[in-house]
Design an enzyme around this catalytic site. Structure first.
Site, short mmCIF file in Angstrom:
data_model
loop_
_atom_site.label_atom_id
_atom_site.label_comp_id
_atom_site.label_asym_id
_atom_site.label_seq_id
_atom_site.Cartn_x
_atom_site.Cartn_y
_atom_site.Cartn_z
N GLU A 94 0.81 -1.22 0.00
CA GLU A 94 0.00 0.00 0.00
C GLU A 94 0.84 1.27 0.00
OE1 GLU A 94 -3.22 0.05 -0.55
OE2 GLU A 94 -3.21 -2.14 -0.62
N TYR A 113 -8.44 -2.61 -11.96
CA TYR A 113 -8.60 -2.19 -10.57
C TYR A 113 -10.09 -2.14 -10.21
CZ TYR A 113 -7.94 0.51 -6.27
OH TYR A 113 -7.93 0.94 -4.96
#
Length: 171
Positions: A77, A119
Site C-alpha cells: 500500500e 482495478y
C-alpha cells in the site's frame, strides 16, 4: 489486527495474492465517501476515503491480519509514501456491533484521476463476493475507468480472478 478494506483489497483473490487474511465481516464507515483521487505509481486513480459532512458512507470488508503480514501489506500500500494509516470505527453491516479498524488514507491525491479497468474489476469482485448493498455496488459500477496501457499488467491482474479477459473499456 483488524484492517478495513474499501478498495481492491475487498476481493479475496486480491488480498490472498498479497497476504494471508481472515474474513471477519462487511462493514459501514459513516460520514466518509469513496474517492479515486489517490495517485498510483502507475498513473491511475486508486481508492481513498474522505471525510464527508453529509449522509455519505463507505462500505467495505474487515480482515483480520497477523502483525507480521500487516508489514507486507503496508509495503504493497505504500505506507508513509502513498498512504498514511488511521484508526476508525466501523459498524457491522448486519448490525451486530462496531469494530476498531486500521485503514489506509491517501496522501498523494490529484483531481481527475480514474482507476484502470482491472482495478475496478477487483473492487467490484470484492463488493459482489461479500454481498455489499445493491445500491452501493451499482454506484461502484458507474465509476468511470480507463484502460491500462500496460496490457501485460492488465492480464496479470485479471488472472487473479481466473479471467483471461480482453481489455474492456470502462469495465
Amino acid at each position: 489486527m483488524l484492517c478495513f478494506a474499501y478498495g481492491s483489497n475487498m476481493s479475496t483473490q486480491r488480498i490472498a495474492a498479497r497476504i494471508p487474511a481472515r474474513f471477519v465481516t462487511t462493514a459501514l464507515l459513516p460520514a466518509y465517501r469513496l474517492a479515486f483521487h489517490q495517485q498510483g505509481d502507475d498513473g491511475s486513480g486508486k481508492c481513498d476515503i474522505v471525510p464527508a459532512s453529509d449522509q455519505s458512507a463507505v462500505c467495505g470488508v474487515v480482515w483480520e491480519v497477523a502483525s507480521h503480514h500487516k508489514l507486507t501489506l503496508d509495503r504493497y500500500e505504500g505506507l508513509s509514501t502513498t498512504y498514511d494509516e488511521t484508526w476508525l470505527t466501523v459498524s457491522d453491516l448486519a448490525g451486530d456491533g462496531q469494530f476498531e479498524v486500521q485503514a489506509y488514507v491517501g496522501k498523494v491525491t490529484s483531481i481527475g484521476m480514474r482507476p484502470y479497468t482491472w482495478y475496478k474489476h477487483h473492487l467490484l469482485a470484492g463488493a459482489r463476493e461479500r454481498g455489499l448493498p445493491a445500491a452501493y455496488v451499482r454506484a461502484l459500477e458507474r465509476i468511470e475507468a480507463r484502460l491500462d496501457p500496460d496490457t501485460e499488467h492488465h492480464a496479470r491482474e485479471m488472472v487473479l480472478h481466473g479471467l483471461d479477459a480482453p481489455l474492456e473499456r470502462g469495465a
